[in-house]
Scaffold this active site. Structure first.
Site, short mmCIF file in Angstrom:
data_model
loop_
_atom_site.label_atom_id
_atom_site.label_comp_id
_atom_site.label_asym_id
_atom_site.label_seq_id
_atom_site.Cartn_x
_atom_site.Cartn_y
_atom_site.Cartn_z
N GLY B 11 0.82 -1.22 0.00
CA GLY B 11 0.00 0.00 0.00
C GLY B 11 0.84 1.25 0.00
O GLY B 11 1.76 1.39 0.81
N ALA B 12 0.55 2.15 -0.93
CA ALA B 12 1.27 3.42 -1.01
C ALA B 12 0.37 4.57 -0.59
O ALA B 12 0.25 5.58 -1.27
CB ALA B 12 1.83 3.63 -2.42
N TYR B 14 -0.64 7.06 2.94
CA TYR B 14 0.19 7.91 3.80
C TYR B 14 1.21 7.09 4.59
O TYR B 14 2.38 7.42 4.63
CB TYR B 14 -0.69 8.70 4.79
CG TYR B 14 -1.52 9.75 4.12
CD1 TYR B 14 -1.02 11.04 3.96
CD2 TYR B 14 -2.80 9.48 3.65
CE1 TYR B 14 -1.77 12.03 3.35
CE2 TYR B 14 -3.56 10.47 3.04
CZ TYR B 14 -3.04 11.73 2.89
OH TYR B 14 -3.78 12.70 2.28
N ASN B 38 1.63 -1.51 -4.82
CA ASN B 38 0.41 -0.69 -4.80
C ASN B 38 -0.45 -1.02 -6.01
O ASN B 38 0.05 -1.31 -7.09
CB ASN B 38 0.76 0.80 -4.79
CG ASN B 38 -0.41 1.67 -4.35
OD1 ASN B 38 -1.01 1.42 -3.30
ND2 ASN B 38 -0.76 2.66 -5.16
N GLU B 170 -16.40 18.46 4.69
CA GLU B 170 -15.55 19.10 3.67
C GLU B 170 -16.16 18.94 2.29
O GLU B 170 -16.08 19.83 1.45
CB GLU B 170 -14.14 18.51 3.72
CG GLU B 170 -13.42 18.85 5.02
CD GLU B 170 -11.91 18.68 4.94
OE1 GLU B 170 -11.46 17.62 4.48
OE2 GLU B 170 -11.19 19.62 5.33
N ALA B 313 -4.87 10.98 8.20
CA ALA B 313 -3.61 11.05 7.47
C ALA B 313 -2.48 11.39 8.44
O ALA B 313 -1.37 10.84 8.35
CB ALA B 313 -3.70 12.12 6.39
N GLN B 314 -2.74 12.27 9.38
CA GLN B 314 -1.72 12.73 10.31
C GLN B 314 -1.11 11.57 11.09
O GLN B 314 0.12 11.43 11.20
CB GLN B 314 -2.36 13.75 11.27
CG GLN B 314 -1.37 14.47 12.12
CD GLN B 314 -2.01 15.48 13.09
OE1 GLN B 314 -1.31 16.07 13.89
NE2 GLN B 314 -3.31 15.68 13.01
N LYS B 373 -5.30 25.44 6.50
CA LYS B 373 -5.57 24.18 5.80
C LYS B 373 -4.65 24.06 4.58
O LYS B 373 -4.07 23.00 4.32
CB LYS B 373 -7.04 24.18 5.36
CG LYS B 373 -7.45 23.02 4.47
CD LYS B 373 -7.86 21.80 5.26
CE LYS B 373 -8.17 20.62 4.35
NZ LYS B 373 -8.40 19.40 5.12
#
Lengths: 397, 397
Positions: B11-12, B14, B38, B170, B313-314, B373
Site C-alpha cells: 500500500g502506497a 500515507y 500498490n 468538507e 492522514a496525520q 488548511k
C-alpha cells in the site's frame, strides 16, 4: 385594435432567425408588429452541435442569445413553448398565453425519425439541441468513470452511432478525436474503446460523391471507427442494439442520427403533411393558407428531378430570406418571389483538420476542406451577428 | 538466496509512502531489499479528494505518480493488487505473482463501513480513491444534464451526503461552491438544487470543538446545505434514502462518508481484528508477529483515555516514520521505538475561503483557518516530494 399587421414567427432556428433578421432590416417603422416565439432564449447552431456532443467544444460556442441577435425595439421576443397552432382562428396557443396573427411563419424544426424501430425513442440519444448534446457529452464522460469502478463492463466503452448521414459522420469524427483525451483523463486503455457507425443504406452519406465518401470512411476508420454499412438497427435495448440477423452489440451509449421528420404540432394543426413536413408552394406558403409560411425542416420542397431537398441549414437560411421578402411584399401589395435553391456546396467535417466537401463545383479533402468548413461556420456567424459575433463565438484555431 | 533482509510494503497510502521514503533515506547500500506494492502507479492525497469529488479541483492535483516519489534505484515498485497475505509462509500473493518477505508493512487502507444499512453498498458512492471521486464528479454533472431533458425529475438535483464527519463536512462545503457553477453551465434554477447532510450522531463532527462545529454549520447552512443531525439513514434505495421514522428523501445521488473500517485482507490473513483493524503493539507490530508492522487505517491504537484514534492522514504519516525507524533498528539489532501520537491540530475546510480548525492549542475560523488548511496541504506535499512537488501540485490561489 391597431390595423398594423401582426407577424408571428414560431421558432428561432435557421429559418426563423433569418426571417426575423430580414424583417428587422427591411420593414419601415410601424409597418408591421413582429413577434418571435422560441422555447429557449437562445438560438443554436445545429451544424455545430456534433462538437459539444463529443465534448470537443464548449456548448456555449453553439448557441447565441436571441437578445444579441434581434433588436428588441423592432421585434418582440416571447420565450415560450408552442402548444397548438389554430389556422382557423389565426391564433397560436402557447404554454403560458395566446398570440393572434395576421401572418404566421412556422419554423419549429424537426424531430428525430425512428422509423418505428423499437426502443430507439426510449434508449437512444439525439444530437438535436443544446440540452441533448450536453446530455450526450456528460453521458459519455460518465461511462468512462463508471468503467473505472467496474472494469469488466467493457460495454461502457462501446459507443454506437446509428446513421451515417452528415450528423452521424461528423459526430464520429469528433468522438474519435475525443476518445484519446478521455482515455488519458481516466487512465483507460484506448484499445478497449469501440466506436460503431451503423447505417442501413448501402453507403455512408447517401447521395454524396462516392470518391469523397470513400476518402472520409478511410480517414475515420484509421481514427478507430468501425463502420457497419448496409446494416439495419432492428432494435435498441437498455443493453445495446440488435442489428442484421439478430446480432447484439452491447453498449450503454446509443446515439441516433438516422433521420429527421417534421413536427407533430403541424400535423395536429390540420395541414396535409408527409412525415410531419408540409409541401409548400413556390412562395413557401402552406397550400390553402395565403398567410402561413413554412420554413426549414417543417417544409418540404422538391428539386427539378422530383426528389425532396434534405433538411439542411443552408436551405432553411435561404428560405428565411425569401419568406421575409414575401411577407413584406404581401403587406405592401407587391408581387411575391418564388423560391429557388442555390446550392453553395456541402462540407462534412471528419474531426480536427480533416473534412470532405464539394464547393464551387470542386471536390475538397483534408486541411483545405476543414478550412472551408470553418469559413462556412464563420460566414454564418457573420450573417446573423456581424463581426462581434464572429469574434465572440468563432474559433480560429 | 541472498542474506539481505527483504522488506515488503503493501500500500502506497500515507503510512506506506512515509515508511518507504524514510527507508530510502536511512538505509545503507545493500542493507535491505525494499519492495513497495500498490494497486495503482500513483499515491493519492486522500485529504484532498473532497475537491475533485465535487469538481472544484482537478483529480490530477490529488495524486502523485509513485515514480516521482521514490527512487527506483533504491526501492522496487510493483504495481499489483494484493490477493492474500500468508504470515505463516512469509509470503504475499499478488494478482499476478508472489512476493516473499522477511519484514512486512501493511498499509492497505480502509474500506467504507456501512454498518449493515441496507442498500448503502449497492447504491451509494464513496470518497475513497481517484476512481471513486471521478465517478462522483461525473455522476453529479450527469444529473444536471439529465434534469434538463426531464425537468419534472427534481430528484436529479437532490444530493445526499451521509455522514457529517470531516469528509462529509468538507465535501458539502465544496459541493455548495460547485452548485452555482453547474447551475450556470446547465441553465438550472439554483433554487431547485438541494444538498442534504445526514448524520446519525447528535452533532456534526462528533468530538470536535462545539463552538467551531456551530460556526461551521452556520457557514454551510448559508451556502445552501440542509443538515439533518441526529437522523439515521435506515435504507438506501435506487430512488434515494429512507431516514428516521420512514421518511423518504428522493435522490439519484447518495454519497456515504459515514464510516471507515479496516481491510478484509487482514481479517482473511488470520489477524485478530476489530472492524478490520489490528490492535498493534507500541512498536506498531501485529501481536504475535515480530516482523509485521501495520500502519494507517489498518491499525488500531488507543489514546490515554482508552479511546481509539480516528483513522487520519496525520497519524498514518507519524506511524510511517516510526515504522521505518523500527524496521531499520530490527535489521541493526538496535532497540525499537514506541509510537507516541503528537497532535498537530485539525482543520476542516468549508469550501472556498472558509474553514474551522484547532492548531497550536488555538481555535481558527474563516480565511485564517482556510489558509492554515492550505499550509497543511503544502507541508504534506513538501514532506513527500520536496519543493518540486509543491510547485507541481500545490494550488496557491
Amino acid at each position: 385594435m391597431s390595423n398594423i399587421p401582426k407577424i408571428v414567427i414560431l421558432g428561432a432556428g435557421y429559418g426563423g432567425v433569418l426571417t426575423a433578421l430580414r424583417l428587422q432590416k427591411e420593414l419601415n417603422y410601424n409597418e408591421a408588429d413582429v413577434t418571435l416565439v422560441n422555447k429557449h432564449d437562445y438560438h443554436y447552431i445545429t451544424t455545430h452541435l456534433h462538437m459539444p456532443a463529443a465534448g470537443t467544444d464548449n456548448p456555449e460556442n453553439a448557441r447565441v442569445s436571441i437578445s444579441k441577435l434581434i433588436d428588441e425595439f423592432k421585434i418582440d421576443f416571447v420565450k415560450s413553448t408552442v402548444v397548438q397552432i389554430r389556422p382557423q382562428d389565426k391564433k397560436v396557443i402557447l404554454e403560458d398565453g395566446t398570440l393572434s396573427y395576421d401572418y404566421l411563419v412556422i419554423g419549429l424544426g424537426g424531430e428525430p425519425e425512428t422509423f418505428g424501430i423499437p426502443g430507439l425513442g426510449e434508449y437512444a440519444m439525439n444530437i438535436r439541441s443544446i440540452n441533448s448534446v450536453r446530455l450526450i457529452r456528460e453521458h459519455i464522460e460518465y461511462q468512462f468513470a463508471r468503467f473505472k469502478r467496474e472494469p469488466h463492463r467493457t460495454d461502457y466503452l462501446t459507443f454506437i452511432v446509428g446513421g451515417a448521414g452528415f450528423t452521424g459522420i461528423e459526430f464520429v469524427g469528433e468522438l474519435s478525436d475525443r476518445i484519446p483525451e478521455l482515455c488519458k483523463q481516466f487512465d483507460v486503455d484506448p484499445a478497449l474503446v469501440k466506436i460503431y457507425n451503423i447505417e442501413a443504406a448501402p453507403t455512408a452519406l447517401p447521395g454524396f460523391d462516392p470518391e469523397l465518401v470513400e476518402y472520409g470512411m478511410n480517414v475515420l476508420t484509421k481514427k478507430g471507427v468501425t463502420f457497419r454499412i448496409g446494416t439495419a438497427i432492428k432494435e435498441c435495448t437498455p443493453d445495446g442494439v440488435v442489428v442484421g440477423e439478430g446480432e447484439e452489440i452491447k453498449s450503454q451509449t446509443v446515439i441516433w442520427t438516422g433521420g429527421i421528420r417534421g413536427n407533430r404540432l403541424i400535423e395536429d394543426a390540420g395541414f396535409e403533411t408527409m412525415r410531419g413536413r408540409v409541401k409548400v408552394d413556390d412562395n413557401l406558403r402552406a397550400p390553402g393558407h395565403e398567410n402561413i409560411y413554412i420554413v426549414g425542416d417543417n417544409s418540404l420542397m422538391f428539386n427539378e428531378e422530383g426528389r425532396p431537398y434534405p433538411p439542411t441549414a443552408q436551405i432553411a437560411m435561404q428560405q428565411g430570406v425569401v419568406c421575409a421578402h414575401n411577407l413584406i411584399a404581401s403587406i405592401r401589395n407587391q408581387p411575391l418571389k418564388g423560391f429557388v435553391f442555390s446550392n453553395k456546396g456541402t462540407v462534412a467535417s471528419l474531426g480536427k483538420g480533416e473534412a470532405i466537401g464539394i464547393a464551387f463545383g470542386k471536390k475538397y479533402t483534408g486541411r483545405t476542406a476543414a478550412w472551408l468548413k470553418k469559413l462556412i461556420d464563420l460566414r454564418y456567424l457573420f450573417i446573423i451577428g456581424g463581426i462581434p459575433l464572429v469574434l465572440r463565438k468563432g474559433k480560429f484555431f
